[in-house]
Design a protein around this motif. Structure first.
Motif, PDB file in Angstrom:
ATOM      1  N   UNK A 109      78.078  30.804  22.224  1.00 36.72           N
ATOM      2  CA  UNK A 109      77.916  31.890  23.348  1.00 36.72           C
ATOM      3  C   UNK A 109      78.908  33.111  23.365  1.00 36.72           C
ATOM      4  N   UNK A 110      78.328  34.353  22.839  1.00 38.30           N
ATOM      5  CA  UNK A 110      79.138  35.392  22.512  1.00 38.30           C
ATOM      6  C   UNK A 110      78.994  36.335  24.063  1.00 38.30           C
ATOM      7  N   UNK A 111      80.064  36.247  24.855  1.00 34.66           N
ATOM      8  CA  UNK A 111      80.027  36.797  26.127  1.00 34.66           C
ATOM      9  C   UNK A 111      80.860  38.174  25.890  1.00 34.66           C
ATOM     10  N   UNK A 112      80.383  39.202  25.403  1.00 39.10           N
ATOM     11  CA  UNK A 112      81.077  40.361  24.987  1.00 39.10           C
ATOM     12  C   UNK A 112      82.000  40.059  23.911  1.00 39.10           C
ATOM     13  N   UNK A 113      82.977  38.935  23.817  1.00 41.38           N
ATOM     14  CA  UNK A 113      83.701  38.796  22.726  1.00 41.38           C
ATOM     15  C   UNK A 113      83.001  38.504  21.295  1.00 41.38           C
ATOM     16  N   UNK A 114      83.930  38.339  20.508  1.00 38.30           N
ATOM     17  CA  UNK A 114      83.412  37.930  19.273  1.00 38.30           C
ATOM     18  C   UNK A 114      82.668  36.568  19.233  1.00 38.30           C
ATOM     19  N   UNK A 115      81.539  36.282  18.884  1.00 39.66           N
ATOM     20  CA  UNK A 115      80.922  34.838  19.062  1.00 39.66           C
ATOM     21  C   UNK A 115      81.889  34.012  18.612  1.00 39.66           C
ATOM     22  N   UNK A 116      81.791  32.867  19.454  1.00 42.97           N
ATOM     23  CA  UNK A 116      82.682  31.737  19.099  1.00 42.97           C
ATOM     24  C   UNK A 116      81.701  30.562  18.406  1.00 42.97           C
ATOM     25  N   UNK A 117      82.179  29.843  17.262  1.00 44.09           N
ATOM     26  CA  UNK A 117      81.451  28.927  16.686  1.00 44.09           C
ATOM     27  C   UNK A 117      81.663  27.717  17.306  1.00 44.09           C
ATOM     28  N   UNK A 118      80.827  27.065  18.175  1.00 44.96           N
ATOM     29  CA  UNK A 118      81.152  25.690  18.872  1.00 44.96           C
ATOM     30  C   UNK A 118      80.311  24.471  18.059  1.00 44.96           C
ATOM     31  N   UNK A 119      80.761  23.501  18.494  1.00 46.54           N
ATOM     32  CA  UNK A 119      80.393  22.091  17.851  1.00 46.54           C
ATOM     33  C   UNK A 119      80.234  21.022  18.935  1.00 46.54           C
ATOM     34  N   UNK A 120      79.222  20.317  18.435  1.00 47.20           N
ATOM     35  CA  UNK A 120      78.782  18.915  19.130  1.00 47.20           C
ATOM     36  C   UNK A 120      78.862  17.804  18.330  1.00 47.20           C
ATOM     37  N   UNK A 121      79.182  16.795  18.813  1.00 50.47           N
ATOM     38  CA  UNK A 121      79.184  15.394  18.124  1.00 50.47           C
ATOM     39  C   UNK A 121      77.419  15.178  17.887  1.00 50.47           C
ATOM     40  N   UNK A 122      77.600  14.496  16.553  1.00 45.69           N
ATOM     41  CA  UNK A 122      76.368  13.808  16.429  1.00 45.69           C
ATOM     42  C   UNK A 122      76.400  12.303  16.366  1.00 45.69           C
ATOM     43  N   UNK A 123      75.326  11.563  16.294  1.00 44.24           N
ATOM     44  CA  UNK A 123      75.381  10.360  16.782  1.00 44.24           C
ATOM     45  C   UNK A 123      76.172   9.463  15.598  1.00 44.24           C
ATOM     46  N   UNK A 124      76.140  10.104  14.518  1.00 43.41           N
ATOM     47  CA  UNK A 124      77.095   9.411  13.352  1.00 43.41           C
ATOM     48  C   UNK A 124      78.618   9.769  13.764  1.00 43.41           C
ATOM     49  N   UNK A 125      78.893  10.895  14.297  1.00 42.64           N
ATOM     50  CA  UNK A 125      80.275  11.079  14.572  1.00 42.64           C
ATOM     51  C   UNK A 125      80.658  10.226  15.883  1.00 42.64           C
ATOM     52  N   UNK A 126      79.735  10.094  16.586  1.00 42.91           N
ATOM     53  CA  UNK A 126      80.200   9.206  17.950  1.00 42.91           C
ATOM     54  C   UNK A 126      80.322   7.658  17.306  1.00 42.91           C
ATOM     55  N   UNK A 127      79.771   7.226  16.340  1.00 45.34           N
ATOM     56  CA  UNK A 127      80.173   6.062  15.879  1.00 45.34           C
ATOM     57  C   UNK A 127      81.297   5.955  15.106  1.00 45.34           C
ATOM     58  N   UNK A 128      81.523   7.001  14.472  1.00 44.27           N
ATOM     59  CA  UNK A 128      82.705   7.049  13.519  1.00 44.27           C
ATOM     60  C   UNK A 128      83.685   6.995  14.692  1.00 44.27           C
ATOM     61  N   UNK A 129      83.819   7.621  15.678  1.00 41.56           N
ATOM     62  CA  UNK A 129      84.901   7.724  16.645  1.00 41.56           C
ATOM     63  C   UNK A 129      85.163   6.450  17.254  1.00 41.56           C
ATOM     64  N   UNK A 130      83.991   5.567  17.612  1.00 39.12           N
ATOM     65  CA  UNK A 130      84.088   4.415  18.004  1.00 39.12           C
ATOM     66  C   UNK A 130      84.848   3.400  17.231  1.00 39.12           C
ATOM     67  N   UNK A 131      84.488   3.449  16.006  1.00 35.40           N
ATOM     68  CA  UNK A 131      84.913   2.531  15.027  1.00 35.40           C
ATOM     69  C   UNK A 131      86.397   2.785  14.783  1.00 35.40           C
ATOM     70  N   UNK A 132      86.870   4.032  14.758  1.00 32.36           N
ATOM     71  CA  UNK A 132      88.312   4.457  14.550  1.00 32.36           C
ATOM     72  C   UNK A 132      88.963   3.747  15.940  1.00 32.36           C
ATOM     73  N   UNK A 133      88.597   4.167  17.079  1.00 32.50           N
ATOM     74  CA  UNK A 133      89.264   3.720  18.396  1.00 32.50           C
ATOM     75  C   UNK A 133      89.533   2.160  18.385  1.00 32.50           C
ATOM     76  N   UNK A 134      88.684   1.399  17.659  1.00 32.94           N
ATOM     77  CA  UNK A 134      88.678  -0.187  17.717  1.00 32.94           C
ATOM     78  C   UNK A 134      89.825  -0.673  16.783  1.00 32.94           C
TER      79      UNK A 134
END
Lengths: 211, 211
Positions: free
Chosen positions: B63-88
DNA sequence: TGGGTCATGTAATAGGTTACATGATTGC
DNA sequence: GCAATCATGTAACCTATTACATGACCCA
């Protein structure tokens, strides 16, 4: 010319005890400052080479008692000056990276039981560490003369004991809090009487997780 | 495929709050886990690139509210799995390198007053840190619903408070010990009545500095 | 004879900081 | 106008771990 921490560890060790080889330096680090420092051979040997080249340390005849002759080193005057200068400049404390706390912080995403397991693990490690530190303490002569470095060693040892004990106490209460706050996986209707319920809290302006 | 800690920090942050840019991730790290972790832009931006390439996170419309547009990110399902594995997987705790303790340990070689100055400095920093942590605590809503991550945040915050308080207490007593134990530069004849004289001690088999 | 420890070192790689480049916007 | 902050990124460099290579000696 800036030097890396490893170099200062070497200079410091040689200021306490001349004629050390790379091998025994490593052992000495593990045995004395292992609570808050670590060095690998891959750091020590290149550093020894460099320090010699720059004239801060010098090779001293390695005594070869049957074994492979050890290359030993002593401080030069330049080395001693360098150590003193470094000792006098203010330390910088970057936050020590703590993987345990990192996993605990993100633990909501983990499978149930993971946080508790890490906590148990942490507790156990601290218990062992406290044991080790107490053994070290017990092995120190309380006798009068002793050696001039001892007061400073005592201070760092005392720090280790105090902080480890605090971590241990925290982990015990944390375990209690955790089991009390998480009776089932879906705590929506009246989470049955939290036992510990110490008033703690968290989080600043919190970009992540605004509540 | 092994990933660096930075990657897991990113995954963790996105698991708590989707749609973060590299910039706010850095800020979030400072503001929430700054007590025990740090990340620089030089780590974060390349990691974002890599994680995107590997499909663990995905770009979400910045979302670019006036400022330089920020590149934002979200988790994918693979990312969530990867996080869970690492946590364990069990955490590994290398000794956190502590430059303050290092300088204190070698302080005998330093000019008089250096150790005391470092101790004062340390004390002051801990005082400020405790203040900060208390402010964070005060800013947390004690209200019922709150957010599901909060219990874990509270635990890490509690850890920070407990350890900082312990360090503070230690440094106060250490200062007292130091001034008591070092009345002049040459303490050879009856060092005049140590006041604090807490029984501490040090050192194991001690290759360096055998006493 | 085989494993452990003594002992020194190198190479590959990973992890991490710092400085720099760029440019827009906000507030004094 | 100027400084600060927003915002992203790169390059150079330093720091550090790990695995490997080498070889001797000790002890069971």
């Amino acid at each position: 010319m800036p030097r890396n921490p490893t170099s200062y560890v070497i200079l410091g060790l040689l200021s306490i005890h001349p004629n050390l080889s790379g091998y025994v330096m490593r052992k000495a680090v593990q045995g004395s400052i292992g609570y808050f420092w670590a060095e690998s051979y891959g750091q020590i040997y290149p550093a020894l080479k460099r320090l010699t080249r720059e004239g801060l340390i010098a090779k001293s005849g390695g005594e070869s008692n049957g074994r492979r002759p050890r290359q030993e080193y002593v401080l030069t005057e330049a080395g001693r000056r360098c150590l003193r200068e470094w000792l006098a400049v203010p330390f910088h404390d970057e936050p020590p990276k703590n993987e345990f706390l990192l996993k605990l912080f993100f633990a909501r995403e983990a499978a149930p039981g993971v946080a508790a397991a890490h906590l148990r693990d942490f507790e156990e490690r601290n218990r062992r560490m406290l044991d080790t530190l107490n053994n070290i303490e017990a092995s120190v002569p309380t006798a009068r003369p002793s050696n001039p470095h001892q007061p400073y060693w005592l201070l760092t040892l005392g720090f280790g004991k105090a902080l480890t004990a605090a971590a241990l106490a925290w982990s015990e209460s944390a375990r209690a809090e955790l089991t009390a706050a998480k009776p089932s996986a879906a705590p929506s209707i009246r989470p049955p009487k939290k036992r510990v319920a110490k008033k703690t809290a968290s989080s600043r302006k919190h970009v992540v997780g605004k509540h």
